[in-house]
Write an enzyme that holds these catalytic residues in place. Sequence first.
Site, PDB file in Angstrom:
ATOM      1  N   LYS A 256      33.624 -20.537  70.080  1.00 15.83           N
ATOM      2  CA  LYS A 256      33.474 -20.678  68.651  1.00 15.83           C
ATOM      3  C   LYS A 256      31.910 -20.221  68.419  1.00 15.83           C
ATOM      4  O   LYS A 256      30.924 -20.671  68.871  1.00 15.83           O
ATOM      5  CB  LYS A 256      33.385 -22.309  68.363  1.00 15.83           C
ATOM      6  CG  LYS A 256      33.244 -22.604  66.737  1.00 15.83           C
ATOM      7  CD  LYS A 256      33.153 -24.210  66.703  1.00 15.83           C
ATOM      8  CE  LYS A 256      32.700 -24.418  65.183  1.00 15.83           C
ATOM      9  NZ  LYS A 256      32.617 -25.814  65.184  1.00 15.83           N
ATOM     10  N   ASP A 261      27.383 -23.403  59.551  1.00 18.26           N
ATOM     11  CA  ASP A 261      28.527 -24.027  58.926  1.00 18.26           C
ATOM     12  C   ASP A 261      27.937 -25.068  57.788  1.00 18.26           C
ATOM     13  O   ASP A 261      27.324 -26.181  58.144  1.00 18.26           O
ATOM     14  CB  ASP A 261      29.230 -24.891  60.132  1.00 18.26           C
ATOM     15  CG  ASP A 261      30.371 -25.820  59.671  1.00 18.26           C
ATOM     16  OD1 ASP A 261      30.909 -25.289  58.439  1.00 18.26           O
ATOM     17  OD2 ASP A 261      30.848 -26.586  60.104  1.00 18.26           O
ATOM     18  N   LYS A 268      29.102 -30.339  53.669  1.00 22.95           N
ATOM     19  CA  LYS A 268      28.511 -31.172  54.418  1.00 22.95           C
ATOM     20  C   LYS A 268      27.529 -32.137  53.554  1.00 22.95           C
ATOM     21  O   LYS A 268      26.836 -31.494  52.795  1.00 22.95           O
ATOM     22  CB  LYS A 268      27.987 -30.749  55.595  1.00 22.95           C
ATOM     23  CG  LYS A 268      28.970 -30.309  56.781  1.00 22.95           C
ATOM     24  CD  LYS A 268      28.029 -29.658  57.911  1.00 22.95           C
ATOM     25  CE  LYS A 268      29.055 -29.041  59.017  1.00 22.95           C
ATOM     26  NZ  LYS A 268      29.680 -29.726  59.527  1.00 22.95           N
ATOM     27  N   ASP A 279      25.855 -24.421  65.784  1.00 20.56           N
ATOM     28  CA  ASP A 279      27.460 -24.381  65.766  1.00 20.56           C
ATOM     29  C   ASP A 279      28.098 -23.179  66.409  1.00 20.56           C
ATOM     30  O   ASP A 279      29.195 -23.078  66.621  1.00 20.56           O
ATOM     31  CB  ASP A 279      28.076 -24.521  64.407  1.00 20.56           C
ATOM     32  CG  ASP A 279      29.353 -25.478  64.135  1.00 20.56           C
ATOM     33  OD1 ASP A 279      29.530 -26.128  65.148  1.00 20.56           O
ATOM     34  OD2 ASP A 279      30.323 -25.375  63.343  1.00 20.56           O
ATOM     35  N   ASP A 338      35.953 -28.277  56.494  1.00 26.90           N
ATOM     36  CA  ASP A 338      34.856 -28.364  57.450  1.00 26.90           C
ATOM     37  C   ASP A 338      35.487 -28.330  58.727  1.00 26.90           C
ATOM     38  O   ASP A 338      34.535 -28.430  59.723  1.00 26.90           O
ATOM     39  CB  ASP A 338      33.884 -29.743  57.199  1.00 26.90           C
ATOM     40  CG  ASP A 338      32.663 -29.719  57.686  1.00 26.90           C
ATOM     41  OD1 ASP A 338      32.412 -28.632  58.363  1.00 26.90           O
ATOM     42  OD2 ASP A 338      32.157 -30.932  57.896  1.00 26.90           O
ATOM     43  N   GLU A 340      36.537 -26.074  60.247  1.00 29.50           N
ATOM     44  CA  GLU A 340      36.742 -24.463  60.252  1.00 29.50           C
ATOM     45  C   GLU A 340      36.628 -23.956  61.631  1.00 29.50           C
ATOM     46  O   GLU A 340      37.312 -23.004  61.967  1.00 29.50           O
ATOM     47  CB  GLU A 340      35.636 -24.073  59.521  1.00 29.50           C
ATOM     48  CG  GLU A 340      34.464 -23.697  60.111  1.00 29.50           C
ATOM     49  CD  GLU A 340      33.631 -25.208  60.597  1.00 29.50           C
ATOM     50  OE1 GLU A 340      32.958 -24.849  61.833  1.00 29.50           O
ATOM     51  OE2 GLU A 340      33.816 -26.122  60.263  1.00 29.50           O
ATOM     52  N   ARG A 342      38.215 -24.834  64.441  1.00 26.76           N
ATOM     53  CA  ARG A 342      39.525 -24.675  65.053  1.00 26.76           C
ATOM     54  C   ARG A 342      40.362 -23.577  64.384  1.00 26.76           C
ATOM     55  O   ARG A 342      41.223 -22.983  65.151  1.00 26.76           O
ATOM     56  CB  ARG A 342      40.270 -26.028  64.890  1.00 26.76           C
ATOM     57  CG  ARG A 342      40.268 -26.380  63.533  1.00 26.76           C
ATOM     58  CD  ARG A 342      40.811 -27.959  63.288  1.00 26.76           C
ATOM     59  NE  ARG A 342      39.770 -28.776  63.774  1.00 26.76           N
ATOM     60  CZ  ARG A 342      39.650 -30.088  63.772  1.00 26.76           C
ATOM     61  NH1 ARG A 342      40.658 -30.802  63.385  1.00 26.76           N
ATOM     62  NH2 ARG A 342      38.604 -30.748  63.833  1.00 26.76           N
TER      63      ARG A 342
END
Length: 557
Positions: A256, A261, A268, A279, A338, A340, A342
């Site tokens: 990933k 993010d 968030k 991230d 959020d 995202e 996956r």
Amino acid sequence: MLKISVNTSLFGSLKADVAIVLIVAKNTKHIWVNRKKLKDFGYKCEGAFFDQSARTLYIPIDALDADSMREAGAIAVRALKSYPFAKAKIGFYANDAASSDKCELMYAFAIGALCGGYSFDMFKSKKQESALQEIIISTESYRQKGHARRINTALIHSLNVAIDQASILAESTNNTRDLVNTPPQLATPAYIAEQAKNIASKHGLKCQILQQADLEREKMGAMLAVARASTQAPYLIHLSYIPEKKSRAKIALVGKGLTYDSGGLSLKPADYMTTMKADKGGGCATLGIISAVAQLKLDVEVHAIIGAVENMIGGDAYKPDDVLISREGKTIEVKNTDAEGRLVLCDCLSYAQDLQPDFLVDFATLTGACVVGLGEYTSGVMGYNERLKEQFEQSALKSGELAAKLPFNKHIKKLLDSKIADISNISSSRYGGAISAGMFLGEFIRDEYKQKWLHIDIAGPAFVEKEWDINPYGASGAGVRAGVEFVLSVIARSIGRESERRGRPRKVANAAALGAESSTTATTTATKATSAGTTQAASGKRGRPKGSKNKPKDERK
């Protein structure tokens, strides 16, 4: 980078600016320890003690094991950073057990020293440079039983091999830390792609970069949706390592690579956005793993696939209530933007399956729920194959990274049901979020790869806010050492099966045996020392209280 070398001189006669002496289990009865001096200062073997007159740094350790040695290496380098010493020396420490790998402990010390002194100071106006340039290992051996003695020629060779291995692993880990720590205004998806090209060029890897139009042709609707609101274009990065000799297995690593993010429209809170530069930790880890594998010249084919995107807000942002079409053709109802990571991973995993790998492993800072469940030191290991999960968990623990298996179950899977699409991108329950995220990814794994796939959630250890073990503040490089050790375990098992087919059934017990079976110097290098670290001390894990300001900052569901 700090150099670690081996010298055949006795410890006492070896020339250096400062000596490092380990006190094992509070036993000060050793020729390297000045007991009288320690007694005069009232030293109780608690914390490091520097005898300035003798220029000796004493470090107490609980036992002669890899965990203690690795941490001792980090403590030594950190303690000496404020002194003007260029060269330090240490004796050869090994476990007395006849069955032990005699270089295991010094390998662990080297990893600790090489990784423990890391700091990210790219933006510091005044940098605190360490004067320490080299740690010299004397071949005079510390022994728990009997007197000290020198190690033999064969062991000296093995020690040099182990140190070379440690240097490669530490360099890959520290480079991964640098990339993760680089702030988002620099480390855009395009920047990650450029770094991947540099790694490929340096280590002779094949590099393929898929841009926006390529992703559209690949029908990566989930990944493209996440990237849509950002001014930064998305990239799928694919590096390939093909060994010179016949490959023992094909391993696909998927990472990933969220360079930032914000949470998207499911925005968030402000304090949760801080550290979201990390991230991209999973994607950066796969780059670290493949660069180490290439330098070690392992006889296994490895592919690293990173989905590099930003999840931002804007008029074109994907929305809760959208239905996305993934590369596998499954439709996804978006209930939270959020979640995202996956969505990016499901399309990248689809791409990776087309490579027909023998093993498929993804690394991701996927869920805050994993941090709540396992703590901030431990990665979660998930998948459908219990033996494969156990294999990775043991590889991680051997490497010095903490990991624990999390179980899938049919009841959590039902919580991902959608009334209007094939699946929802989040669970209908706030509980079991790490497992439900893993089971979401599992829905995009084809039947023929379900027993070959692992999901590693590194959300806990990927970014360190309070120094622990060999990890300073910032990115830890989580996944690199564990991933390389897993690759080595795949090679070892291949060698074991080959031996059985030849009518010589036996267990490949250690790195030396693995290197001999593979009959290449590089593989000997790779396997001799990586088997060093054992389980990190897991005591004293800090939980984050519910409602704490320092909650996990990933996909909090």
